[in-house]
Design an enzyme around this catalytic site. Sequence first.
Site, PDB file in Angstrom:
ATOM      1  N   GLY A  48     -64.642 -51.445 -43.089  1.00  0.00           N
ATOM      2  CA  GLY A  48     -65.498 -53.143 -43.631  1.00  0.00           C
ATOM      3  C   GLY A  48     -65.607 -54.267 -43.356  1.00  0.00           C
ATOM      4  O   GLY A  48     -66.885 -54.947 -42.998  1.00  0.00           O
ATOM      5  N   GLU A 102     -60.858 -59.638 -42.665  1.00  0.00           N
ATOM      6  CA  GLU A 102     -61.160 -58.962 -43.949  1.00  0.00           C
ATOM      7  C   GLU A 102     -62.777 -58.449 -44.584  1.00  0.00           C
ATOM      8  O   GLU A 102     -62.867 -60.483 -44.394  1.00  0.00           O
ATOM      9  CB  GLU A 102     -59.884 -59.315 -45.184  1.00  0.00           C
ATOM     10  CG  GLU A 102     -60.642 -58.145 -46.598  1.00  0.00           C
ATOM     11  CD  GLU A 102     -60.096 -56.729 -46.268  1.00  0.00           C
ATOM     12  OE1 GLU A 102     -60.610 -56.165 -45.676  1.00  0.00           O
ATOM     13  OE2 GLU A 102     -59.340 -56.228 -47.726  1.00  0.00           O
ATOM     14  N   ASP A 106     -61.285 -58.674 -53.532  1.00  0.00           N
ATOM     15  CA  ASP A 106     -62.283 -58.241 -55.127  1.00  0.00           C
ATOM     16  C   ASP A 106     -60.632 -59.108 -55.287  1.00  0.00           C
ATOM     17  O   ASP A 106     -60.549 -59.657 -56.540  1.00  0.00           O
ATOM     18  CB  ASP A 106     -62.323 -57.168 -54.875  1.00  0.00           C
ATOM     19  CG  ASP A 106     -62.637 -56.720 -56.502  1.00  0.00           C
ATOM     20  OD1 ASP A 106     -62.935 -57.720 -57.575  1.00  0.00           O
ATOM     21  OD2 ASP A 106     -63.261 -56.054 -56.590  1.00  0.00           O
ATOM     22  N   ASP A 162     -69.787 -50.885 -47.531  1.00  0.00           N
ATOM     23  CA  ASP A 162     -70.950 -50.266 -48.317  1.00  0.00           C
ATOM     24  C   ASP A 162     -70.895 -49.347 -49.616  1.00  0.00           C
ATOM     25  O   ASP A 162     -70.040 -50.507 -50.373  1.00  0.00           O
ATOM     26  CB  ASP A 162     -70.021 -49.016 -47.497  1.00  0.00           C
ATOM     27  CG  ASP A 162     -69.322 -48.626 -48.236  1.00  0.00           C
ATOM     28  OD1 ASP A 162     -67.826 -48.829 -48.046  1.00  0.00           O
ATOM     29  OD2 ASP A 162     -68.388 -47.001 -48.331  1.00  0.00           O
ATOM     30  N   ARG A 168     -73.754 -49.985 -44.769  1.00  0.00           N
ATOM     31  CA  ARG A 168     -72.831 -50.414 -43.724  1.00  0.00           C
ATOM     32  C   ARG A 168     -73.756 -51.827 -42.338  1.00  0.00           C
ATOM     33  O   ARG A 168     -73.419 -52.133 -42.629  1.00  0.00           O
ATOM     34  CB  ARG A 168     -71.484 -50.030 -43.035  1.00  0.00           C
ATOM     35  CG  ARG A 168     -70.161 -49.098 -43.830  1.00  0.00           C
ATOM     36  CD  ARG A 168     -69.313 -49.074 -43.188  1.00  0.00           C
ATOM     37  NE  ARG A 168     -68.362 -48.032 -44.488  1.00  0.00           N
ATOM     38  CZ  ARG A 168     -67.809 -48.202 -45.362  1.00  0.00           C
ATOM     39  NH1 ARG A 168     -67.310 -49.832 -45.474  1.00  0.00           N
ATOM     40  NH2 ARG A 168     -67.149 -47.479 -45.331  1.00  0.00           N
TER      41      ARG A 168
HETATM   42  P1  IMP Z   1     -59.398 -55.630 -53.311  1.00  0.00           P
HETATM   43  O1  IMP Z   1     -57.658 -55.108 -52.765  1.00  0.00           O
HETATM   44  O2  IMP Z   1     -59.458 -55.903 -54.596  1.00  0.00           O
HETATM   45  O3  IMP Z   1     -59.424 -57.464 -53.268  1.00  0.00           O
HETATM   46  O4  IMP Z   1     -60.833 -54.924 -52.828  1.00  0.00           O
HETATM   47  C1  IMP Z   1     -60.481 -54.949 -50.973  1.00  0.00           C
HETATM   48  C2  IMP Z   1     -61.223 -54.338 -51.063  1.00  0.00           C
HETATM   49  O5  IMP Z   1     -62.141 -53.677 -51.791  1.00  0.00           O
HETATM   50  C3  IMP Z   1     -62.166 -54.299 -49.737  1.00  0.00           C
HETATM   51  O6  IMP Z   1     -61.272 -54.220 -48.534  1.00  0.00           O
HETATM   52  C4  IMP Z   1     -63.719 -53.639 -50.012  1.00  0.00           C
HETATM   53  O7  IMP Z   1     -63.540 -52.629 -49.276  1.00  0.00           O
HETATM   54  C5  IMP Z   1     -63.604 -53.131 -51.593  1.00  0.00           C
HETATM   55  N1  IMP Z   1     -64.829 -53.991 -52.242  1.00  0.00           N
HETATM   56  C6  IMP Z   1     -64.515 -54.540 -53.315  1.00  0.00           C
HETATM   57  N2  IMP Z   1     -65.488 -55.215 -54.066  1.00  0.00           N
HETATM   58  C7  IMP Z   1     -66.524 -54.925 -52.795  1.00  0.00           C
HETATM   59  C8  IMP Z   1     -68.400 -54.428 -52.871  1.00  0.00           C
HETATM   60  O8  IMP Z   1     -68.529 -55.286 -54.046  1.00  0.00           O
HETATM   61  N3  IMP Z   1     -69.036 -53.929 -52.121  1.00  0.00           N
HETATM   62  C9  IMP Z   1     -68.351 -53.042 -51.719  1.00  0.00           C
HETATM   63  N4  IMP Z   1     -66.850 -53.379 -51.088  1.00  0.00           N
HETATM   64  C10 IMP Z   1     -65.632 -53.927 -52.140  1.00  0.00           C
END
Ligand code: IMP
Length: 178
Positions: A48, A102, A106, A162, A168
Amino acid sequence: MNPITLHDKSFEIYLPENKIQRAVQRVAQNINADYQDKTPLFLAVLNGAFMFSADLLKEITIPCEIAFIRVSSYEAMNSTGEVKEVIGLKEDIKNRHVIILEDIVDTGYTIHALRQNLLDKEPASLEVTALLQKPDCLKHSLEVKYLCHTIPDDFVVGYGLDYNGLGRNLRDIYKVRP
Ligand code: IMP
């Protein structure tokens, strides 16, 4: 701007390219100021962060290195929170000033696990730079030192991000339509 369709979902424009670029430049200037004489090692998290990393690095004017790593699989529209091993890190980061790049924070699980993994390798410092953060979703207290934009809890695509493999390549960031 017309909505776009990726797989079964419709998306509308949310952050246009010029707004993204302005934020990337602002963050790069802050890093340039903070890391003079430190030769930071950027660790870009694939897939990403590839576009964000390329644009950011073009604005970095101090000596630096970049390497690319992978940390987790992420499926469809929900974060699993499961982080697998860190893949692709060949550099010795001991005593290095490391900056993670990063795409989006999320829940924060991915960055939290990655930080723990990297801290074991004894870097001189370790900071996080993110293109986007969804503060409402954060489940780990972690500090993103350099952040381009905070966004609400919407699923977004484009500029490296994506939806099941698509989107992407888009220059702007789009959010899913209700
Ligand atoms: P986390 O571990 O919940 O913080 O998620 C992080 C990863 O989830 C990011 O590096 C993204 O690859 C993916 N991600 C989280 N939210 C989104 C979104 O809205 N669109 C696309 N990918 C997301």
